[in-house]
Design an enzyme around this catalytic site. Sequence first.
Site, short mmCIF file in Angstrom:
data_model
loop_
_atom_site.label_atom_id
_atom_site.label_comp_id
_atom_site.label_asym_id
_atom_site.label_seq_id
_atom_site.Cartn_x
_atom_site.Cartn_y
_atom_site.Cartn_z
N ASP A 51 0.85 -1.19 0.00
CA ASP A 51 0.00 0.00 0.00
C ASP A 51 0.89 1.24 0.00
O ASP A 51 1.77 1.38 0.86
CB ASP A 51 -0.90 -0.02 1.24
CG ASP A 51 -1.94 1.07 1.22
OD1 ASP A 51 -2.33 1.50 0.12
OD2 ASP A 51 -2.38 1.50 2.31
N GLU A 106 -2.49 0.30 -4.51
CA GLU A 106 -2.52 -0.93 -3.74
C GLU A 106 -2.33 -2.14 -4.65
O GLU A 106 -2.84 -2.19 -5.76
CB GLU A 106 -3.87 -1.04 -3.02
CG GLU A 106 -3.99 -2.12 -2.00
CD GLU A 106 -5.34 -2.07 -1.29
OE1 GLU A 106 -5.53 -2.86 -0.34
OE2 GLU A 106 -6.20 -1.25 -1.69
#
Length: 200
Positions: free
Chosen positions: A64, A159
């Site tokens: 992330d 992500e």
Amino acid sequence: MAMPTGPWTYSSSRNTAYLWHKAKTQGRWKKQIGEASSSYDDIITKEGKNAIIMAMGCVFFHIDLDAFFASVEILDNPQYKDKPLIIGTPGPRNVASTCSYEARKYGVHSAMPMTTALRLCPNAICIPGRYSRYSEKSKEVMKIIKDFAPGFLQVSIDEAFLDLTGMERIYPLPGRAAKELKRKIAEETGLTVSIGVATS
């Protein structure tokens, strides 16, 4: 025809080359786990009891990008560093796309109405998003992740998942591999990521 497994197999295999090799292999892994625990205390995950599972079984990374939009703006505009930055335009119908960690200290978060965000952090710097630029930086990061291991899956602009299963010869310690991936991304793009390591 497959040989049945269980107590009978173990009993009949006792003192055989098979069990000797298995014990030797397990001993080698235990030694490596011990070295990991003492040498890599600062890596992403604790390489303790789960190390043998992760090294010999499934290994997945969840990657992330940290405060992605805000981080890109700070990268391109160093004057925003260490200041509360909100990506969004003030207005009663507008929301914050994201914000810097300095703004988050005031309680501001993504998707918050801008009126609320500015009430919590009245000294925030507000700028409109540059989504073409974010897409450009995202592609840079995702290419590095994709080149790191073949089991790549992007799930959003900031992500991704990475499957390292079966790559223990290249990446014997998942935590160390995560640290190396973080370093490569930071050096090549100027951005930071958080990586979670798991077996499923």
